[in-house]
Enzyme design. Structure first.
Site, PDB file in Angstrom:
ATOM      1  N   ASP A   1       5.677 -10.157  -4.832  1.00 45.14           N
ATOM      2  CA  ASP A   1       5.695  -8.830  -4.230  1.00 45.14           C
ATOM      3  C   ASP A   1       4.317  -8.169  -4.296  1.00 45.14           C
ATOM      4  O   ASP A   1       3.661  -8.167  -5.342  1.00 45.14           O
ATOM      5  CB  ASP A   1       6.723  -7.964  -4.981  1.00 45.14           C
ATOM      6  CG  ASP A   1       6.845  -6.571  -4.405  1.00 45.14           C
ATOM      7  OD1 ASP A   1       7.349  -6.423  -3.277  1.00 45.14           O
ATOM      8  OD2 ASP A   1       6.415  -5.612  -5.086  1.00 45.14           O
TER       9      ASP A   1
ATOM     10  N   HIS B   1       6.298  -5.930  13.525  1.00 46.82           N
ATOM     11  CA  HIS B   1       5.936  -4.637  14.109  1.00 46.82           C
ATOM     12  C   HIS B   1       5.658  -4.762  15.606  1.00 46.82           C
ATOM     13  O   HIS B   1       6.092  -3.927  16.411  1.00 46.82           O
ATOM     14  CB  HIS B   1       4.698  -4.068  13.411  1.00 46.82           C
ATOM     15  CG  HIS B   1       4.853  -3.881  11.932  1.00 46.82           C
ATOM     16  ND1 HIS B   1       6.069  -3.856  11.297  1.00 46.82           N
ATOM     17  CD2 HIS B   1       3.910  -3.716  10.958  1.00 46.82           C
ATOM     18  CE1 HIS B   1       5.881  -3.677   9.992  1.00 46.82           C
ATOM     19  NE2 HIS B   1       4.583  -3.585   9.771  1.00 46.82           N
TER      20      HIS B   1
ATOM     21  N   VAL C   1       1.031  -8.411  -3.575  1.00 42.38           N
ATOM     22  CA  VAL C   1      -0.045  -9.013  -4.373  1.00 42.38           C
ATOM     23  C   VAL C   1      -1.336  -8.208  -4.312  1.00 42.38           C
ATOM     24  O   VAL C   1      -2.194  -8.335  -5.195  1.00 42.38           O
ATOM     25  CB  VAL C   1      -0.301 -10.466  -3.939  1.00 42.38           C
ATOM     26  CG1 VAL C   1       0.897 -11.349  -4.244  1.00 42.38           C
ATOM     27  CG2 VAL C   1      -0.669 -10.550  -2.460  1.00 42.38           C
TER      28      VAL C   1
ATOM     29  N   GLU D   1       3.243 -11.481  -0.566  1.00 41.54           N
ATOM     30  CA  GLU D   1       3.465 -10.334   0.317  1.00 41.54           C
ATOM     31  C   GLU D   1       2.236  -9.445   0.242  1.00 41.54           C
ATOM     32  O   GLU D   1       1.837  -9.004  -0.842  1.00 41.54           O
ATOM     33  CB  GLU D   1       4.685  -9.524  -0.093  1.00 41.54           C
ATOM     34  CG  GLU D   1       4.984  -8.399   0.898  1.00 41.54           C
ATOM     35  CD  GLU D   1       5.476  -7.110   0.277  1.00 41.54           C
ATOM     36  OE1 GLU D   1       5.885  -6.212   1.040  1.00 41.54           O
ATOM     37  OE2 GLU D   1       5.437  -6.972  -0.959  1.00 41.54           O
TER      38      GLU D   1
END
Length: 573
Positions: free
Chosen positions: A245, A311, A247, A282
């Site tokens: 998570d 996105h 990083v 991530e």
């Protein structure tokens, strides 16, 4: 030899309490305290007192059956009777991932309940499940990103043996397991690490406060704590990979970054267990350094999440250009994402007010994990609404087709494959009233800023918010949902059947955009993916045979594919 031990380098005295018996510990030169007066036994409840404090949970506690504030439970991780001896792992390249949250994936919300769904996931075509964090966190329900017992699987999910049964069963069904782990911060409640040693440092700060101490005095043992935790999941729980998570919040000025050290030690473990083990980062930095080799100045992780792919796709399919979607919204943005995952590769970002990212030159498509949904992109919306609430059936199918024919590593989010309408909302269960109130008010205030009525923002602390987020498997009884599931299975099957659809080489993908007609043509080897987002039926010049279509009105004849509005066709030339 098994023994109780704890690192507390600044303590003057450390005691051990085991099932009501007290022992004084002795210290060695490295700040580790231990005793040979008692040998650990499975099931024993214990804690450490530091300089006269009440007993605290073990920083490396293997189990917290009564919650993160209570006594630790000794677990012998070598005692479980594994049956996956023939499991040879799953490589990340070519895999289809399936993200799930143990507490909401099934009505019961436990590891054992999830086992019953593994035949379904195997039939869908999932190669590995990506499990949201399971390290012990406060209360019974939560996303898991406020974990504090990093070595202890969450008790409400079933604890250590239940997690091992789940992983063992996954391997029996030919499914790998990727575990989401959080090393950039710990939760605010039940975090006792600072009572034992310099686990945090004021030298660096993150969004969560003082950073984990990775490069200051005492950091050698803190780094060992993190690396040992990662190796434990891979070795003792037979997990196949870890998703790391955020990083970018692992602030480390050392000559050898923590991530480089972690990659090296995981590679060594992989050699020992003789199966692939992988690390996925991530990060929203769009920095290839995380996955580049050591020789190229990188940390040599195996892949990185690429949220910009999501996105670019979502903003085109929904027209939403609010917030960070302001940097997206055109077909050209989407085409760039389809070619290389990252849109912002050193170009100007209006949303950030600066240039952002670097080109992914030399990287493979399989080094990017992409999705149309994940826990963040759904759950961090005000009401946790799924794309099925704001996209047509046709556009949901287009999203699936672009995902599952991409050169990247695709990831599905639980229920996406049948177009579930179940929201995934932000939920917590803090037992500290003040903290719970602060979380609830913070959530309301955050979205009030963007114009939401506070009354419409679900209260994270309300149990009903959690209950609403559980998947409704009865939706399968609806023909529309069953048809969507069939579409996903068909696409995954085609990805398996045609090598060009899983080919990770980014120089083997070609994307053409017609902004006037709002159409896309994606060429993947000898397969064309034809997408019509325009205002009416579009005729694509093509030759070959139709192998899949999201709409029964699609036809290929006389050198052209006739594709209705909001439909996608796959043509094999």
């Amino acid at each position: 030899m098994l023994r109780y031990e704890v690192w507390a380098p600044s303590a003057a005295a450390v005691g051990l309490e085991v099932d009501g018996r007290r022992f004084d510990l002795a210290v060695d030169g490295g700040g580790w305290w231990t005793t040979d007066e008692i040998v650990p036994e499975s099931g024993a409840r214990y804690g450490f007192s530091v300089d006269g404090s009440d007993p605290l949970p073990d920083p490396r506690s293997p189990s917290q059956p009564d919650g993160v504030h209570a006594a630790s439970e000794w677990v012998d991780n070598t005692a479980f009777a594994w049956t996956d001896h023939d499991w040879r792992g799953v490589p990340l390249a070519g895999a289809v991932l399936y993200e799930l949250h143990v507490g909401t994936f099934t009505p019961g919300g436990t590891f054992d309940d999830a086992i019953a769904m593994l035949p379904y996931l195997r039939g869908l075509g999932a190669d590995a499940v990506e499990v949201m964090p399971v390290a012990s966190f406060p209360g019974e329900r939560g996303w898991g990103y406020d974990g504090v017992g990093l070595f202890a699987p969450h008790a409400a999910y079933g604890g250590p043996d239940a997690m091992k049964r789940f992983v063992d069963a996954c391997h029996d069904h030919g499914i790998g397991v990727v575990l989401d782990v959080v090393y950039n911060h710990l939760g605010p409640s039940g975090n006792y690490l600072g009572r034992f040693g310099p686990y945090f440092s004021e030298r660096h700060h993150t969004n969560w406060g003082p950073a984990v101490n990775l490069d200051g005095p005492g950091s050698d043992e803190v780094r060992r704590f993190v690396v040992d935790n990662a190796l434990m999941w891979l070795r003792d729980y037979h997990v196949d990979g870890l998703r790391l998570d955020a990083v970018h919040a692992l602030v480390d000025d050392s000559a050898v970054h923590l991530l480089e050290q972690l990659a090296d030690e995981v590679a060594a473990l992989s050699s020992h267990v003789r199966r692939p083990l992988f690390l996925v980062a991530e990060s929203d930095l769009n920095d290839p350094r995380f996955v580049r080799s050591h020789d190229a100045g990188g940390f040599e992780l195996d892949a990185s999440w690429a949220d910009e792919w999501h996105h670019a796709l979502r903003s085109v399919l929904t027209g939403d250009t609010s917030g960070y979607y302001a940097d997206f919204g055109t077909l050209e943005h989407l085409a760039k994402a389809l070619r290389q995952a990252w849109v912002y590769d050193g170009i100007w970002s209006e949303h950030r007010g600066r240039h952002h990212g670097r080109p992914p030159t030399g990287l493979s498509g399989s080094q990017f994990v992409v999705c149309t949904q994940n826990h963040d992109q759904v759950g961090n919306r005000a009401v946790g609404d799924r794309p099925s609430r704001n996209m047509s059936d046709g556009r949901l199918r287009i999203a699936a087709a672009l995902l599952l024919t991409s050169p990247f590593t695709p990831m599905l989010f639980q229920g996406e494959e049948w177009g579930t309408t179940t929201p995934f909302q932000y939920f917590t269960d803090h037992d500290d009233p003040e903290l719970g109130r602060a979380v609830s008010e913070g959530r309301r205030n955050e979205f009030s800023y963007f114009g939401w009525d506070p009354a419409d923002v679900p209260d994270p602390q309300d149990r009903s918010t959690f209950e609403r987020s559980k998947l409704d498997w009865s939706e399968f009884d609806d023909d529309i949902h069953r048809s969507m599931s069939d579409w996903y299975r068909e696409l995954i099957g085609l990805r398996r059947a045609f090598p060009c659809l899983s080919d990770p080489r980014l120089d083997r993908i070609d994307v053409e955009v017609d902004a006037d007609s709002r159409t896309l043509t994606v060429r993947r080897g000898d397969i064309d993916v034809l997408v019509n987002l325009g205002t009416g039926t579009h005729r694509f010049p093509t030759s070959g045979r139709l192998i899949a279509a999201s709409d029964p009105a699609v036809v290929v004849r006389d050198g052209e594919a006739v594709v209705p509005l909001d439909a996608v066709a796959l043509v094999h030339r």
